[in-house]
Write a protein that holds these residues in place. Structure first.
Motif, PDB file in Angstrom:
ATOM      1  N   ILE A 184       0.828  -1.200   0.000  1.00 56.55           N
ATOM      2  CA  ILE A 184       0.000   0.000   0.000  1.00 56.55           C
ATOM      3  C   ILE A 184       0.861   1.248   0.000  1.00 56.55           C
ATOM      4  CG2 ILE A 184      -1.724   1.299   1.317  1.00 56.55           C
ATOM      5  CD1 ILE A 184      -2.771  -1.408   2.334  1.00 56.55           C
ATOM      6  N   THR A 185       1.821   1.289   0.917  1.00 55.21           N
ATOM      7  CA  THR A 185       2.708   2.443   1.026  1.00 55.21           C
ATOM      8  C   THR A 185       4.101   1.988   1.418  1.00 55.21           C
ATOM      9  OG1 THR A 185       2.012   2.732   3.332  1.00 55.21           O
ATOM     10  CG2 THR A 185       0.943   4.147   1.694  1.00 55.21           C
ATOM     11  N   THR A 186       5.091   2.826   1.115  1.00 56.77           N
ATOM     12  CA  THR A 186       6.444   2.604   1.598  1.00 56.77           C
ATOM     13  C   THR A 186       6.892   3.856   2.342  1.00 56.77           C
ATOM     14  OG1 THR A 186       7.424   3.451  -0.450  1.00 56.77           O
ATOM     15  CG2 THR A 186       7.056   1.070  -0.319  1.00 56.77           C
ATOM     16  N   GLY A 187       7.714   3.686   3.355  1.00 58.20           N
ATOM     17  CA  GLY A 187       8.196   4.802   4.150  1.00 58.20           C
ATOM     18  C   GLY A 187       8.983   4.287   5.336  1.00 58.20           C
ATOM     19  N   VAL A 188       9.552   5.177   6.114  1.00 60.57           N
ATOM     20  CA  VAL A 188      10.431   4.758   7.209  1.00 60.57           C
ATOM     21  C   VAL A 188       9.673   3.968   8.269  1.00 60.57           C
ATOM     22  CG1 VAL A 188      10.210   6.836   8.648  1.00 60.57           C
ATOM     23  CG2 VAL A 188      12.329   5.518   8.694  1.00 60.57           C
ATOM     24  N   PHE A 189       8.398   4.286   8.500  1.00 60.75           N
ATOM     25  CA  PHE A 189       7.667   3.551   9.526  1.00 60.75           C
ATOM     26  C   PHE A 189       7.266   2.166   9.054  1.00 60.75           C
ATOM     27  CE2 PHE A 189       7.536   7.882  10.870  1.00 60.75           C
ATOM     28  CZ  PHE A 189       7.918   7.742  12.191  1.00 60.75           C
ATOM     29  N   GLU A 190       7.100   2.023   7.760  1.00 60.61           N
ATOM     30  CA  GLU A 190       6.895   0.686   7.219  1.00 60.61           C
ATOM     31  C   GLU A 190       8.143  -0.159   7.438  1.00 60.61           C
ATOM     32  OE1 GLU A 190       4.180   3.399   4.945  1.00 60.61           O
ATOM     33  OE2 GLU A 190       6.153   3.465   5.848  1.00 60.61           O
ATOM     34  N   THR A 191       9.308   0.444   7.269  1.00 60.97           N
ATOM     35  CA  THR A 191      10.553  -0.279   7.474  1.00 60.97           C
ATOM     36  C   THR A 191      10.724  -0.674   8.933  1.00 60.97           C
ATOM     37  OG1 THR A 191      11.575   0.925   5.662  1.00 60.97           O
ATOM     38  CG2 THR A 191      13.046  -0.172   7.183  1.00 60.97           C
ATOM     39  N   LEU A 192      10.449   0.262   9.822  1.00 67.10           N
ATOM     40  CA  LEU A 192      10.509  -0.057  11.251  1.00 67.10           C
ATOM     41  C   LEU A 192       9.549  -1.196  11.592  1.00 67.10           C
ATOM     42  CD1 LEU A 192      10.615   3.512  12.829  1.00 67.10           C
ATOM     43  CD2 LEU A 192      12.228   1.681  13.351  1.00 67.10           C
ATOM     44  N   THR A 193       8.344  -1.139  11.020  1.00 64.25           N
ATOM     45  CA  THR A 193       7.348  -2.166  11.300  1.00 64.25           C
ATOM     46  C   THR A 193       7.791  -3.514  10.740  1.00 64.25           C
ATOM     47  OG1 THR A 193       5.617  -0.488  11.240  1.00 64.25           O
ATOM     48  CG2 THR A 193       4.910  -2.770  11.064  1.00 64.25           C
ATOM     49  N   LYS A 194       8.372  -3.505   9.539  1.00 64.38           N
ATOM     50  CA  LYS A 194       8.881  -4.759   8.961  1.00 64.38           C
ATOM     51  C   LYS A 194       9.942  -5.372   9.860  1.00 64.38           C
ATOM     52  CE  LYS A 194       8.211  -4.159   3.965  1.00 64.38           C
ATOM     53  NZ  LYS A 194       8.925  -3.914   2.691  1.00 64.38           N
ATOM     54  N   GLY A 195      10.851  -4.525  10.341  1.00 70.84           N
ATOM     55  CA  GLY A 195      11.901  -5.022  11.225  1.00 70.84           C
ATOM     56  C   GLY A 195      11.313  -5.625  12.492  1.00 70.84           C
ATOM     57  N   LEU A 196      10.340  -4.943  13.078  1.00 67.87           N
ATOM     58  CA  LEU A 196       9.678  -5.450  14.284  1.00 67.87           C
ATOM     59  C   LEU A 196       8.933  -6.743  13.971  1.00 67.87           C
ATOM     60  CD1 LEU A 196       8.906  -4.815  17.281  1.00 67.87           C
ATOM     61  CD2 LEU A 196       6.865  -3.701  16.381  1.00 67.87           C
ATOM     62  N   ASN A 197       8.218  -6.776  12.843  1.00 67.75           N
ATOM     63  CA  ASN A 197       7.457  -7.975  12.478  1.00 67.75           C
ATOM     64  C   ASN A 197       8.347  -9.195  12.293  1.00 67.75           C
ATOM     65  OD1 ASN A 197       5.096  -6.548  12.579  1.00 67.75           O
ATOM     66  ND2 ASN A 197       4.797  -6.423  10.377  1.00 67.75           N
ATOM     67  N   ARG A 198       9.525  -8.977  11.692  1.00 70.40           N
ATOM     68  CA  ARG A 198      10.449 -10.109  11.513  1.00 70.40           C
ATOM     69  C   ARG A 198      10.826 -10.711  12.865  1.00 70.40           C
ATOM     70  NH1 ARG A 198      12.694  -6.900   7.328  1.00 70.40           N
ATOM     71  NH2 ARG A 198      14.214  -5.989   8.763  1.00 70.40           N
ATOM     72  N   LYS A 199      11.084  -9.848  13.820  1.00 71.89           N
ATOM     73  CA  LYS A 199      11.491 -10.340  15.145  1.00 71.89           C
ATOM     74  C   LYS A 199      10.316 -10.999  15.860  1.00 71.89           C
ATOM     75  CE  LYS A 199      15.126  -6.816  15.600  1.00 71.89           C
ATOM     76  NZ  LYS A 199      14.876  -6.038  14.378  1.00 71.89           N
TER      77      LYS A 199
END
Length: 695
Positions: free
Chosen positions: A84-99
């Motif tokens: 849907i969107t890309t941005g720094v908070f998406e990246t932070l969320t991806k990192g958190l989701n992986r963990k």
């Protein structure tokens, strides 16, 4: 329900950038070794990331967003990445989701509490949804049968005269905490936050905002929603295709009718204008005989309520009276039972990876607090906690000095400034790790198993409804907003507390102690500063130092505030996004916080900068910009983003936050210090002669 969004003042988000791909290849343990080589490697990587997003051929004085973020879309295209969107908070969320996925997919280990194991069971039951197969429909029909019969399943044998819509919604609310059409919830008293009160008002709407139901630009989302309802009726309840199609249309039309009574966000109404403290009898008299409020409250709570309660958004209830009178009871019944099962329905994904993502989101929906706490216990980073705390103290001291001495705030009368200072001094910042929560007590009545997703949701909903009712007779606990507080900082106005999500503790995304302070202040400080300013924006200024709803502004200062806010309304209403003219809106909280947060962060950085004797670390290798220019570039790159073409109209209609481009150019074009650092001539796009300024 209704008041969570109002109380929170949350700023957003889109969803992530590419992140630092090199971090994954090197390995976290290698990066944690504090060696000169690693420090230089990390600084070089940050330079590469900053430059990769920039279009250095663009004129920063003409369009600073293009200068700082001009290549971002090419690297992080939402369309090509199928997000849907890309941005720094998406990246932070991806990192958190992986963990989090790693935690959930790992067999029970020494870190797991009994409650963690139950959360893992819930996640596992979601992964195994396919195993329910033919029993799924039967489970949903048994849920409906607890409260009556559904016309679309009964056909001509359904008895309209036996259906009591208000009694049914109250019984569903009592049992499962789901309130189709109209309901109540227990939460902190706005005016006295040490106690809890009942709030009466609208249901939670699946499409969330009024504009999603009434705007022409969002019609395609209503069509998709209608198709989704049709699929659920067919697949989950066995309704035949044509009947499912017709019923879905009736349900959406009914929901659109109900949504006419929702708050129009562009009106900028605050909580004091949307809530009224009344006795149950007074509300009963207002809507009788169509709405039997006395019975709704009694059945939903399981007791007579003599205390006053809050009515939220009277417009909704008035509209509901008209809608109920003209809508066939068959449609109302189908709608209510559909809304009941909607909470329990989940269609299995076609690939295991997709199913994991779906189940992660569902586990977050029900157990966000637990997942944040599990992450914190395993990945707590003392460096990041110290960095956040240090930044907070510097920002608080800087704004305190500004309130005391700055002539720029002479529009606020001195007695009101003194109250603002008292509010600032009482304001706290807290990492949202739930370390003090008693999860053993909260899970006392749960027995989640890994085999039956529907039963797990049923148990969880039963317990949540029971705990909410019990809150009425208990002292108020910290305000909760579920997964919202997992990815975005928020100012909890009703507590005068800024909450920082655990996702922000992850190093190297926006902070690291090897980065120049210019980067740290441009990113971390401007985000925290944004939340601090929320305490003094159009909504925040109506809450006092203790977090109670109270208008402590004198008449002259309040008038000055509204005049200055009007400048932002006109400025941001002139912008055009992807060919869509943005609306002039009285709601300017987010723009005020963006502007004030930037000014505050830069002022704090300038104070830090002027106090240093050695500024060698402030230059990044091969990056040809001054430290203060790097501050502004870093600020802008928080908001580098891309949105899928199909959701841009949705963004404009539903998000009180501006698209990233305007969060950048709106803020910097109002700031003389920016124009000074980039030598922007007077009258240029980023240095207009007239600027909007509050804080």
């Amino acid at each position: 329900m209704h008041n969570a969004v109002q109380i929170l003042c949350v700023w957003l988000v889109g969803q992530p950038i590419i992140g630092l791909a090199w971090a994954a290849s090197i390995g976290q343990d290698d990066l944690n070794q504090d060696t000169p080589y690693n420090r230089e490697l990390l600084r070089q990587a940050k330079v590469a990331e900053i430059e990769s997003f920039m279009d250095q051929k663009a004129d920063p004085c003409d369009d600073f967003y293009t200068f700082a973020c001009g290549n971002y879309k090419r690297i992080n295209s939402a369309f090509s990445m199928e997000v849907i969107t890309t941005g720094v908070f998406e990246t932070l969320t991806k990192g958190l989701n992986r963990k989090i996925l790693k935690m959930l997919n790992t067999a029970h280990d020494i870190h797991d509490t009994p409650e963690d194991i139950q959360v893992k069971h819930f996640y596992e039951s979601c992964l195994r949804i396919k195993e329910l197969n033919g029993t799924y429909s039967g489970k949903l029909k048994r849920l409906i049968a607890e409260f009556g019969t559904m016309p679309v399943l009964e056909g001509s044998s359904w008895q309209e005269e036996e259906f009591d819509w208000l009694g049914t919604t109250a019984r569903i609310a009592f049992r499962y905490g789901i309130a189709p059409i109209l309901g109540i919830e227990v939460n902190k008293d706005l005016a006295s936050n040490q106690r809890n009160r009942i709030y009466l008002g609208q249901q939670e709407f699946p499409l969330e905002s009024r504009s999603m139901y009434v705007d022409n630009a969002t019609a395609m989302y209503r069509q998709r929603y209608r198709s989704s309802i049709q699929r659920i009726l067919q697949r989950s309840l066995g309704v035949k295709s044509e009947l499912a199609r017709q019923t879905a249309k009736e349900l959406v039309d009914f929901e659109v009718d109900l949504a006419q009574g929702l708050v129009d966000d562009s009106e900028g109404l605050d909580l004091s204008e949307l809530t009224e403290l009344l006795t149950v009898r007074e509300i009963q008299e207002r809507y009788s005989p169509t709405l039997d409020i006395d019975r709704l409250v009694f059945v939903s709570m399981g007791e007579r309520v003599s205390d006053q309660i809050y009515e939220y958004n009277q417009r909704y209830q008035r509209n509901l009276v008209d809608v109920i009178q003209r809508t066939p009871l068959r449609t109302v019944a189908n709608y209510m039972f559909y809304r009941l099962i909607w909470e329990f329905v989940e269609t299995p994904a076609d690939k295991p990876e997709k199913q994991q993502k779906v189940c992660l989101d569902l586990t977050k929906k029900f157990f966000a607090k637990n997942l944040d706490n599990m992450f914190y216990r395993r990945y707590n980073n003392e460096k990041s906690s110290r960095e956040i705390d240090s930044m907070w103290r510097q920002l608080k001291a800087t704004f305190n000095e500004t309130l005391h001495t700055s002539p720029a705030l002479d529009w606020i009368e001195r007695p009101t400034r003194n109250l603002a200072i008292a509010k600032l001094q009482a304001m706290r910042l807290q990492v949202n790790n739930y370390a003090e929560d008693n999860f053993t007590e909260e899970f006392a009545d749960l027995n989640l198993q890994s085999a039956d997703y529907v039963e797990n949701v049923r148990q969880t909903s039963l317990l949540a409804a029971k705990q909410m009712r019990e809150m009425l007779h208990k002292p108020a606990k910290p305000f909760e907003a579920g997964s919202q507080l997992s990815y975005t900082p928020a100012n909890i106005l009703i507590e005068n507390i800024i909450k920082v999500p655990v996702a922000l503790l992850q190093p190297f995304y926006i902070w690291s102690d090897v980065y120049p302070s210019a980067v740290m202040f441009g990113t971390l400080a401007s985000l925290i500063g944004h939340e601090l300013i929320h305490g003094f924006d159009d909504s925040g200024r109506k809450f006092d130092a203790k977090g109670n709803a109270y208008d402590w502004w004198d008449e002259k200062s309040s008038g000055n505030f509204l005049k200055r806010r009007d400048c932002f309304t006109k400025q941001y209403g002139r912008y055009v996004y992807d060919g869509i003219q943005l609306k002039e809106s009285a709601a300017q909280s987010e723009n005020i916080a963006d502007n004030g947060g930037l000014r505050l962060a830069f002022t704090a950085y300038r104070k830090w900068f002027e106090s240093q004797s050695d500024l060698a670390k402030e230059r990044l290798p091969s990056l040809r910009y001054t430290a203060k220019q790097i501050f502004f570039i870093s600020f802008a790159q928080i908001w580098c983003n891309d949105a899928h073409p199909s959701v841009k109209a949705l963004q404009v209609s539903t998000d009180q936050h501006m698209p990233g481009k305007f969060r950048v150019i709106g803020s910097v074009s109002n700031f003389d210090e920016f124009a000074k650092e980039f030598n922007c001539p007077a009258g240029s796009a980023m240095n207009p002669n007239e600027k909007c300024i509050l804080y």
